[in-house]
Design an enzyme around this catalytic site. Structure first.
Site, PDB file in Angstrom:
ATOM      1  N   GLY A 178      41.914  40.820 -31.612  1.00  0.00           N
ATOM      2  CA  GLY A 178      41.025  40.064 -32.484  1.00  0.00           C
ATOM      3  C   GLY A 178      41.192  40.456 -33.950  1.00  0.00           C
ATOM      4  O   GLY A 178      42.019  41.309 -34.291  1.00  0.00           O
ATOM      5  N   GLN A 179      40.385  39.826 -34.799  1.00  0.00           N
ATOM      6  CA  GLN A 179      40.543  40.026 -36.247  1.00  0.00           C
ATOM      7  C   GLN A 179      40.421  41.498 -36.633  1.00  0.00           C
ATOM      8  O   GLN A 179      41.283  42.045 -37.317  1.00  0.00           O
ATOM      9  CB  GLN A 179      39.494  39.212 -37.017  1.00  0.00           C
TER      10      GLN A 179
ATOM     11  N   ARG B 133      44.627  38.620 -23.268  1.00  0.00           N
ATOM     12  CA  ARG B 133      45.865  37.872 -23.512  1.00  0.00           C
ATOM     13  C   ARG B 133      46.929  38.805 -24.060  1.00  0.00           C
ATOM     14  O   ARG B 133      46.609  39.844 -24.621  1.00  0.00           O
ATOM     15  CB  ARG B 133      45.633  36.792 -24.560  1.00  0.00           C
TER      16      ARG B 133
ATOM     17  N   TYR C 176      24.469  34.784 -30.321  1.00  0.00           N
ATOM     18  CA  TYR C 176      25.223  35.948 -30.800  1.00  0.00           C
ATOM     19  C   TYR C 176      24.275  36.991 -31.391  1.00  0.00           C
ATOM     20  O   TYR C 176      24.354  38.183 -31.078  1.00  0.00           O
ATOM     21  CB  TYR C 176      26.234  35.471 -31.848  1.00  0.00           C
TER      22      TYR C 176
ATOM     23  N   ILE D 182      33.815  39.562 -42.343  1.00  0.00           N
ATOM     24  CA  ILE D 182      34.998  40.366 -42.679  1.00  0.00           C
ATOM     25  C   ILE D 182      36.141  39.431 -43.080  1.00  0.00           C
ATOM     26  O   ILE D 182      36.470  38.484 -42.362  1.00  0.00           O
ATOM     27  CB  ILE D 182      35.436  41.243 -41.476  1.00  0.00           C
TER      28      ILE D 182
HETATM   29  C1  AKB Z   1      30.312  35.634 -37.516  1.00  0.00           C
HETATM   30  O1  AKB Z   1      30.376  34.889 -38.500  1.00  0.00           O
HETATM   31  O2  AKB Z   1      29.852  35.284 -36.419  1.00  0.00           O
HETATM   32  C2  AKB Z   1      30.785  37.063 -37.669  1.00  0.00           C
HETATM   33  C3  AKB Z   1      29.659  37.979 -38.017  1.00  0.00           C
HETATM   34  C4  AKB Z   1      28.996  37.893 -39.321  1.00  0.00           C
HETATM   35  O3  AKB Z   1      29.303  38.808 -37.210  1.00  0.00           O
HETATM   36  N1  AKB Z   1      31.792  37.128 -38.679  1.00  0.00           N
END
Ligand code: AKB
Length: 332
Positions: free
Chosen positions: A16-17, A41, A148, A178
């Site tokens: 990932g990033q 992956r 999230y 980020i």
């Molecule tokens: C998102 O945009 O979901 C992430 C974060 C701020 O955790 N980059």
């Protein structure tokens, strides 16, 4: 809690990033063979693939994690695998499964295998519309509106529970958006602040999915890596907080970002067509008070908007000239 040394490291979400660059930074520091990259992956580029071991795991399936921990005699985990905010709204069940069950499995594995230390990141997504918008304090209202964000708040609480209840050494920061030039982010709300640089270099124009006046806290990747490594190096005894450190570097609007890029790419055009991610961005703070991180483990960022933009464009323009602007994305 002892400050035992980390010797055999596992990184989840290593393609990932953040995970991809963190894995390379850890390999540089601890030796390639001692840092096991994991994901679901195949790693996209030779740098990650050839610099150390890679194993397939699904963090939501505990046995896949246990196998790799036992096989490589792992003592430390950087748990970077997660579903981010935008994809999390499209697939809330997947977001819960990966973020919550994945975290629970990592913490339980840390307890069972007596691991030395675990890094589990949180995010500014832990905050919500009732949180103070400016200089958001360390201790504040945590009522996010995204799945999230819900998993990040629950995750912070779960990590702190494992510290107190089971003496597991778990640490983490609330990452802002980020920005980086290597691996593209996938599925976040702050992704526009990366995409804008790529599109400026390739096409000289970008259509942004949040409004011009949208201000969010952001950070350049070298600072994000430094914060992660420094917190993991900190003396456990000097930490009051553990897995929920506010972290800040800079805040700017999408319009200010476009204007900064225009200084290097004359004629750069940015248009604004807000979509569902605008509501997510509007629910997050504009700036963050990170004094706890500064006091407890000496956090200090190096990059502001101008320095980051110079470096980002320099890297991307060189890759573009070599015909390699976009590296193959991977969301493991
Ligand atoms: C998102 O945009 O979901 C992430 C974060 C701020 O955790 N980059």
């Amino acid at each position: 809690m002892s400050n035992k040394q980390m010797k055999r490291i596992l990184v989840t979400g290593a393609c990932g990033q953040i995970g991809s660059e963190l894995t390379l930074a850890l390999r540089e520091r601890y030796g390639g063979a001692n840092v096991v990259a994991t994901g679901h992956r195949t790693p996209p580029g030779p740098e990650l693939r050839d610099s150390g071991p890679f194993e397939f795991i699904n963090v939501a399936r505990r046995e896949t994690l246990d196998e790799v921990i036992a096989k490589h005699d792992i003592d430390t985990i950087y748990h970077m695998a997660a579903i981010l905010s935008a994809v999390g709204e499209e697939k809330p069940h997947l977001c819960w499964d990966v973020n919550m069950n994945g975290l629970y499995n990592v913490l339980e594995a840390a307890r069972d295998h007596d691991l030395v230390r675990v890094f589990c990141p949180s995010s500014i997504a832990a905050f919500g519309p009732e949180t103070p918008r400016y200089d958001t304090p360390q201790e504040t209202v945590l009522r996010p509106r995204t799945m999230y964000g819900v998993t990040k708040v629950a995750g912070e609480l779960l990590c702190d529970y494992y510290v107190r209840r089971f003496n597991v050494d778990v640490r983490g920061v609330r990452y802002p958006g980020i920005i980086s030039a290597e691996t593209l982010p996938g599925g976040g709300t702050t992704d526009y602040a990366v995409a804008i640089y790529y599109e400026a270099v390739e096409h000289g124009r970008y259509t942004c999915f949040v409004r011009e006046d949208t201000v969010l806290p952001m950070m350049y990747m070298p600072d994000a890596l430094k914060a992660t490594l420094d917190l993991m190096d900190a003396d456990f005894g000097s930490l009051v907080h553990h897995s929920d450190f506010n972290l800040a570097a800079m805040s700017f609007s999408a319009g200010e970002l476009a204007a900064e890029i225009r200084k290097h790419v004359p004629g750069f055009v940015c248009e604004y067509q807000p979509d569902f991610r605008q509501a997510i961005a509007d629910s997050w703070p504009r700036s963050i008070d990170d004094s706890a991180a500064r006091q407890e483990w000496g956090w200090e960022p190096a990059y502001d908007l101008a320095a980051m933009t110079t470096d980002m464009l320099d890297r991307l323009q060189k890759r573009h000239a070599a015909g390699q602007l976009y590296q193959q994305p991977c969301d493991c």
